[in-house]
Design a protein around this motif. Structure first.
Motif, PDB file in Angstrom:
ATOM      1  N   GLU A 155       0.843  -1.552   0.158  1.00  0.00           N
ATOM      2  CA  GLU A 155       0.181  -0.439   0.318  1.00  0.00           C
ATOM      3  C   GLU A 155       1.262   0.939   0.107  1.00  0.00           C
ATOM      4  OE1 GLU A 155      -4.095  -0.170   2.184  1.00  0.00           O
ATOM      5  OE2 GLU A 155      -2.251   1.240   3.742  1.00  0.00           O
ATOM      6  N   ASN A 156       1.730   1.206   0.830  1.00  0.00           N
ATOM      7  CA  ASN A 156       2.604   1.924   0.194  1.00  0.00           C
ATOM      8  C   ASN A 156       3.037   2.939  -0.595  1.00  0.00           C
ATOM      9  OD1 ASN A 156       4.843   4.138   2.559  1.00  0.00           O
ATOM     10  ND2 ASN A 156       5.922   2.802   1.804  1.00  0.00           N
ATOM     11  N   GLU A 157       3.721   1.684  -1.163  1.00  0.00           N
ATOM     12  CA  GLU A 157       4.119   1.847  -2.806  1.00  0.00           C
ATOM     13  C   GLU A 157       3.998   2.683  -3.505  1.00  0.00           C
ATOM     14  OE1 GLU A 157       7.403   0.099  -3.923  1.00  0.00           O
ATOM     15  OE2 GLU A 157       8.091   0.546  -1.820  1.00  0.00           O
ATOM     16  N   ALA A 161       0.595  10.143  -0.755  1.00  0.00           N
ATOM     17  CA  ALA A 161       0.112  10.794  -0.279  1.00  0.00           C
ATOM     18  C   ALA A 161       2.053  10.983   0.833  1.00  0.00           C
ATOM     19  CB  ALA A 161      -0.639  11.350   0.261  1.00  0.00           C
ATOM     20  N   HIS A 162       2.709   9.745   1.010  1.00  0.00           N
ATOM     21  CA  HIS A 162       3.007   9.286   2.140  1.00  0.00           C
ATOM     22  C   HIS A 162       4.676  10.300   1.891  1.00  0.00           C
ATOM     23  CE1 HIS A 162       5.469   6.363  -0.528  1.00  0.00           C
ATOM     24  NE2 HIS A 162       6.233   6.058   1.261  1.00  0.00           N
ATOM     25  N   PRO A 163       5.011  10.165   0.193  1.00  0.00           N
ATOM     26  CA  PRO A 163       6.798  11.045   0.014  1.00  0.00           C
ATOM     27  C   PRO A 163       6.929  12.967   0.723  1.00  0.00           C
ATOM     28  CG  PRO A 163       6.042   9.915  -2.240  1.00  0.00           C
ATOM     29  CD  PRO A 163       4.338  10.225  -0.587  1.00  0.00           C
ATOM     30  N   VAL A 166       7.209  11.913   4.327  1.00  0.00           N
ATOM     31  CA  VAL A 166       8.486  10.086   5.031  1.00  0.00           C
ATOM     32  C   VAL A 166       9.565  11.052   3.558  1.00  0.00           C
ATOM     33  CG1 VAL A 166       8.344   8.408   4.498  1.00  0.00           C
ATOM     34  CG2 VAL A 166       6.650   8.748   5.089  1.00  0.00           C
ATOM     35  N   HIS A 167       9.189  11.599   2.874  1.00  0.00           N
ATOM     36  CA  HIS A 167      11.385  11.096   2.360  1.00  0.00           C
ATOM     37  C   HIS A 167      11.451  12.957   1.636  1.00  0.00           C
ATOM     38  CE1 HIS A 167      10.362   7.250   1.174  1.00  0.00           C
ATOM     39  NE2 HIS A 167       9.558   7.161   0.471  1.00  0.00           N
ATOM     40  N   LEU A 168      11.218  13.662   2.401  1.00  0.00           N
ATOM     41  CA  LEU A 168      11.898  14.588   3.007  1.00  0.00           C
ATOM     42  C   LEU A 168      13.680  14.686   2.584  1.00  0.00           C
ATOM     43  CD1 LEU A 168       9.604  17.154   5.382  1.00  0.00           C
ATOM     44  CD2 LEU A 168       9.349  16.895   3.205  1.00  0.00           C
ATOM     45  N   GLU A 281      14.125   5.509   5.450  1.00  0.00           N
ATOM     46  CA  GLU A 281      12.503   6.388   5.681  1.00  0.00           C
ATOM     47  C   GLU A 281      11.053   5.369   5.401  1.00  0.00           C
ATOM     48  OE1 GLU A 281      14.777  10.418   3.414  1.00  0.00           O
ATOM     49  OE2 GLU A 281      13.119   9.271   2.326  1.00  0.00           O
ATOM     50  N   ASP A 282      10.965   4.941   4.942  1.00  0.00           N
ATOM     51  CA  ASP A 282      10.031   3.852   5.181  1.00  0.00           C
ATOM     52  C   ASP A 282      10.181   3.085   6.058  1.00  0.00           C
ATOM     53  OD1 ASP A 282       9.029   5.488   2.425  1.00  0.00           O
ATOM     54  OD2 ASP A 282       9.471   3.439   0.943  1.00  0.00           O
ATOM     55  N   LYS A 283      10.772   2.561   6.363  1.00  0.00           N
ATOM     56  CA  LYS A 283      11.048   0.717   7.442  1.00  0.00           C
ATOM     57  C   LYS A 283      10.676   1.824   8.854  1.00  0.00           C
ATOM     58  CE  LYS A 283      14.232  -2.056   9.064  1.00  0.00           C
ATOM     59  NZ  LYS A 283      15.289  -2.362  10.022  1.00  0.00           N
TER      60      LYS A 283
HETATM   61 CO    CO Z   1       7.751   5.274   0.356  1.00  0.00          CO
END
Ligand code: CO
Ligand code: FES
Length: 327
Positions: A155-157, A161-163, A166-168, A281-283
């Protein structure tokens, strides 16, 4: 019952073991609670058996490979890829007979991995088109255990809306909170997802404010292909993320990428370091989520950009219902 306890999960292919590791000797892996031994047979093809000798229950994965058979570490009984014991060193002149055997599982090779299905698979091993294209190079990235449910990672892949949260530290842009033109086209056992996402990224000499074109595929239950093309050109980068379920709260992360012809100046180490940083970052966030992921949409709250995840939940729910009492 936890979703992952459903027997339908035994009917998919999973990339359980890198071939490079298997070439060193037999290896153990626990797939959906089933201990396996994997080894390479006399034809050079990987095989998967239950990891428990039928003599005194020792783990075959602690043994060695002799002439393409796995030999038990305890008394040396040897098993072929079908699970049949074909040699008992202590009675070399006797046929071990059909009762001396262990269970064997489906095992095949693709993308540098031995894939295993515990029961007759419903679908084929997912086809990644770029793997057949000569201008793409397959690069192995990660093989490691996370304390997370595989469906949460899938789902995260596809959660665009998460980057921007989470990925700043890598590519996420605080100005681009969701993907544009997101579209989903379903097929039997998965869907294609396309969209555009604004990113900030120094990787691949891309400029700030660049846009990623996303062309992704999800294959039930745990394979996600994420193709990234950049608005200002440059080689495509395809990330294939697979989750191999150990049990409902633990998953083996298998990630490889297909990198389009990069010409001069391609820095493989920099690419791996960048993807590693993104993954960590995802983990951090994913390992904090509840491994019980409800398939019923009423089980959690949602927003519009959650659509791919909601389709994953619906399709998995359907697959489970279709195989109720069958698997
Ligand atoms: Co990610
Ligand atoms: Fe395997 Fe005895 S326990 S040969």
């Amino acid at each position: 019952m936890n979703v992952m306890d459903h027997p339908v999960f035994r009917r998919f292919w999973y990339p359980v073991m890198p071939l490079d590791l298997l070439r060193e000797g037999p290896r153990g892996f626990v797939l959906l609670g089933q201990p396996l031994v994997l080894f390479i047979d006399d034809q050079g093809v990987p095989a998967a058996l239950e990891d428990r000798c039928c003599h005194r229950t020792a783990q075959l994965s602690l043994g060695e490979v002799c002439q393409g058979r796995v030999a038990c570490p305890y008394h040396g009984w040897q098993y072929d890829r079908s699970g049949q014991c074909v040699h008992v060193p202590q009675m070399p002149d006797r046929d071990p007979g059909p009762k001396r055997r262990v269970r064997a599982f489906h095992c095949d090779v693709r993308y540098g991995y031995a894939w295993v299905a515990l029961e007759d698979p419903i679908f084929e091993i997912p086809a990644i088109p770029e793997a057949a294209e000569p201008d793409f190079e397959l690069i192995q990235e990660f093989y490691e255990e996370w304390k997370v449910a595989g469906l949460r990672v899938m789902e995260n892949e596809l959660d665009m809306a998460h980057p921007s949260y989470v990925h700043l530290g890598t590519f996420g842009s605080p100005e681009h909170l969701v993907a544009k033109d997101a579209e989903i086209r379903e097929f039997d056992g998965g869907f294609h997802y396309t969209g555009r996402l604004g990113v900030t990224q120094a990787h691949h000499a891309q400029q700030d404010g660049n846009e990623r074109f996303l062309d992704c595929s999800w294959f039930a239950p745990f394979v996600c292909r994420l193709r990234i093309d950049y608005a200002d050109g440059g080689p495509a980068h395809v990330i294939v993320n697979c989750q191999v379920p150990i049990d409902h709260g633990r998953s083996q992360v298998v990630q490889f990428c297909l990198q389009q012809d990069h010409g001069e100046g391609f820095d493989r180490e920099a690419l791996l370091a960048f993807d590693r940083k993104v993954t960590l970052e995802d983990k951090r966030v994913l390992e904090s989520t509840d491994p019980d992921m409800p398939l019923d949409p009423r089980g959690e709250k949602h927003m519009e950009s959650d659509k791919p995840g909601l389709v994953i939940r619906r399709m998995m729910d359907r697959l489970i219902a279709d195989h109720e009492g069958v698997a």
